[in-house]
Enzyme design. Structure first.
Site, PDB file in Angstrom:
ATOM      1  N   ARG A  36      39.954 -28.522   4.529  1.00  0.00           N
ATOM      2  CA  ARG A  36      39.747 -26.833   4.269  1.00  0.00           C
ATOM      3  C   ARG A  36      40.719 -25.683   5.366  1.00  0.00           C
ATOM      4  O   ARG A  36      42.036 -26.531   5.796  1.00  0.00           O
ATOM      5  CB  ARG A  36      38.069 -26.474   5.434  1.00  0.00           C
ATOM      6  CG  ARG A  36      38.797 -27.162   6.488  1.00  0.00           C
ATOM      7  CD  ARG A  36      37.096 -26.022   7.280  1.00  0.00           C
ATOM      8  NE  ARG A  36      37.664 -26.476   9.331  1.00  0.00           N
ATOM      9  CZ  ARG A  36      37.804 -27.725   9.855  1.00  0.00           C
ATOM     10  NH1 ARG A  36      37.937 -28.762   9.635  1.00  0.00           N
ATOM     11  NH2 ARG A  36      38.168 -27.464  10.888  1.00  0.00           N
ATOM     12  N   PHE A 126      26.794 -44.983  -0.742  1.00  0.00           N
ATOM     13  CA  PHE A 126      27.007 -46.502  -2.128  1.00  0.00           C
ATOM     14  C   PHE A 126      27.569 -47.383  -1.561  1.00  0.00           C
ATOM     15  O   PHE A 126      28.881 -48.065  -2.128  1.00  0.00           O
ATOM     16  CB  PHE A 126      28.765 -45.036  -1.892  1.00  0.00           C
ATOM     17  CG  PHE A 126      28.978 -43.999  -2.788  1.00  0.00           C
ATOM     18  CD1 PHE A 126      29.659 -44.433  -4.242  1.00  0.00           C
ATOM     19  CD2 PHE A 126      28.658 -43.465  -2.924  1.00  0.00           C
ATOM     20  CE1 PHE A 126      29.516 -43.490  -5.312  1.00  0.00           C
ATOM     21  CE2 PHE A 126      28.520 -41.627  -2.958  1.00  0.00           C
ATOM     22  CZ  PHE A 126      28.886 -42.149  -4.493  1.00  0.00           C
ATOM     23  N   HIS A 156      20.171 -42.119  12.009  1.00  0.00           N
ATOM     24  CA  HIS A 156      22.370 -41.504  11.573  1.00  0.00           C
ATOM     25  C   HIS A 156      22.115 -41.234  13.349  1.00  0.00           C
ATOM     26  O   HIS A 156      21.507 -40.518  13.845  1.00  0.00           O
ATOM     27  CB  HIS A 156      22.523 -40.526  10.266  1.00  0.00           C
ATOM     28  CG  HIS A 156      22.036 -41.209   9.332  1.00  0.00           C
ATOM     29  ND1 HIS A 156      20.648 -41.658   8.864  1.00  0.00           N
ATOM     30  CD2 HIS A 156      22.917 -41.725   8.708  1.00  0.00           C
ATOM     31  CE1 HIS A 156      20.850 -41.813   7.407  1.00  0.00           C
ATOM     32  NE2 HIS A 156      22.398 -42.015   8.005  1.00  0.00           N
ATOM     33  N   LYS A 160      25.151 -35.935  11.841  1.00  0.00           N
ATOM     34  CA  LYS A 160      25.062 -35.715  10.541  1.00  0.00           C
ATOM     35  C   LYS A 160      23.731 -34.777  10.845  1.00  0.00           C
ATOM     36  O   LYS A 160      23.206 -34.368  11.373  1.00  0.00           O
ATOM     37  CB  LYS A 160      23.650 -36.905  10.008  1.00  0.00           C
ATOM     38  CG  LYS A 160      23.106 -36.949   9.149  1.00  0.00           C
ATOM     39  CD  LYS A 160      22.772 -38.111   8.122  1.00  0.00           C
ATOM     40  CE  LYS A 160      22.233 -38.251   6.705  1.00  0.00           C
ATOM     41  NZ  LYS A 160      23.187 -36.786   5.666  1.00  0.00           N
TER      42      LYS A 160
END
EC number: 1.17.1.8
Length: 270
Positions: A36, A126, A156, A160
């Site tokens: 960023r 993925f 999680h 998160k």
């Protein structure tokens, strides 16, 4: 020709894993790494950041200055940042692999519109194993779904920020679509107080956030006297990173279109 890949969010947990995955994969190389604007990591060598030694690729906060150094951007960041990256990639004809979760409907529409111009793989997860689980859930829903209670449970790490996870929602969508249900009306995301008896056509969701859990998902198909559980547990983010790089390589010869890991893994032909 070697596919040159850029990583967005290079300094994050997933970003470092992606740098490692690109470095170890055949047929690709790390062309650029981004953080960023104003990040203290700008100028740091991406390889050193990821713990694999000097690679000669400095972290940048300016996509424009690095646009000739990559063909494809892998983005596992935040929705607002990813949408900015999408606009850049459309303007500069760069392919994308998007693993960011938490998009609202407008964000999803923007991704679909962008895919008219560039090739995009957009997936909630993925992992090869998770995407195989999606197909198994469809099979289970077809056989048991109308006769049992269905619950999706996910866990999680404490960092998160979205819940339920994108993967849990995708699991629910695969089940709902198989059963001809709309997850928006049949999904139950919160139970508290006196809720009344559970409706048979509900698809329930439970969320756990704790410690350093990489990602765990389990779906119950619960009937009277028996229960089928389909589960996946990830022990390392490298499974997601390797899957994202695999998706990027698969996109290499695609001009445009919106794809997911079902396409990459050819799961519809199972």
């Amino acid at each position: 020709m070697t596919l040159k890949i850029a990583i967005a969010g290079a300094g994050g947990r997933m970003g470092c894993q992606l740098i490692q995955a690109v470095h170890s994969a055949e047929g690709v190389e790390l062309g650029a790494a981004f953080e960023r604007k104003g990040s203290s990591l700008v100028g740091t060598d991406a390889g050193e950041l990821a713990g694999i030694g000097h690679l000669g690729v400095a972290v940048s906060d300016d996509l424009e200055s690095q646009k000739d150094k990559f063909d494809l951007l892998i983005d596992f960041t935040r929705p607002e940042g990813t949408l900015e990256h999408i606009a850049f990639c459309v303007a500069n004809n760069k392919k994308m692999v998007i693993g960011t979760t938490g998009f609202d409907e407008n964000g999803k529409v923007a991704i679909k519109a962008a895919s008219d111009k560039i090739a995009i793989v957009f997936a909630s997860n993925f992992s090869v194993g998770v995407n195989l689980v999606f197909k198994l859930l469809e099979k289970a829903a077809k056989v048991m779904g109308d006769y049992c209670d269905i619950e999706v449970i996910e866990a999680h790490h404490r960092h998160k920020v979205d819940a339920p996870s994108g993967t849990a929602l995708s699991m629910g969508e695969h089940i709902a679509k198989t059963l001809g249900r709309d997850l928006k009306t049949h999904g139950v995301f919160c139970r508290e107080g006196i809720t009344g008896e559970r409706k048979r056509d509900e698809i329930g969701f439970s969320t756990i956030r704790a410690s350093d859990v990489v990602g765990e998902h389990s779906v119950w198909f619960a009937d009277i006297g028996e229960r089928v559980e389909i589960s996946h547990k990830a022990s390392s983010r490298m499974t997601f990173a390797n899957g994202a790089v695999r998706a990027g390589k698969w996109l290499e010869n695609k001009a445009n279109g919106l794809f997911d890991m079902t396409d990459v893994l050819d799961l519809n032909n199972l």
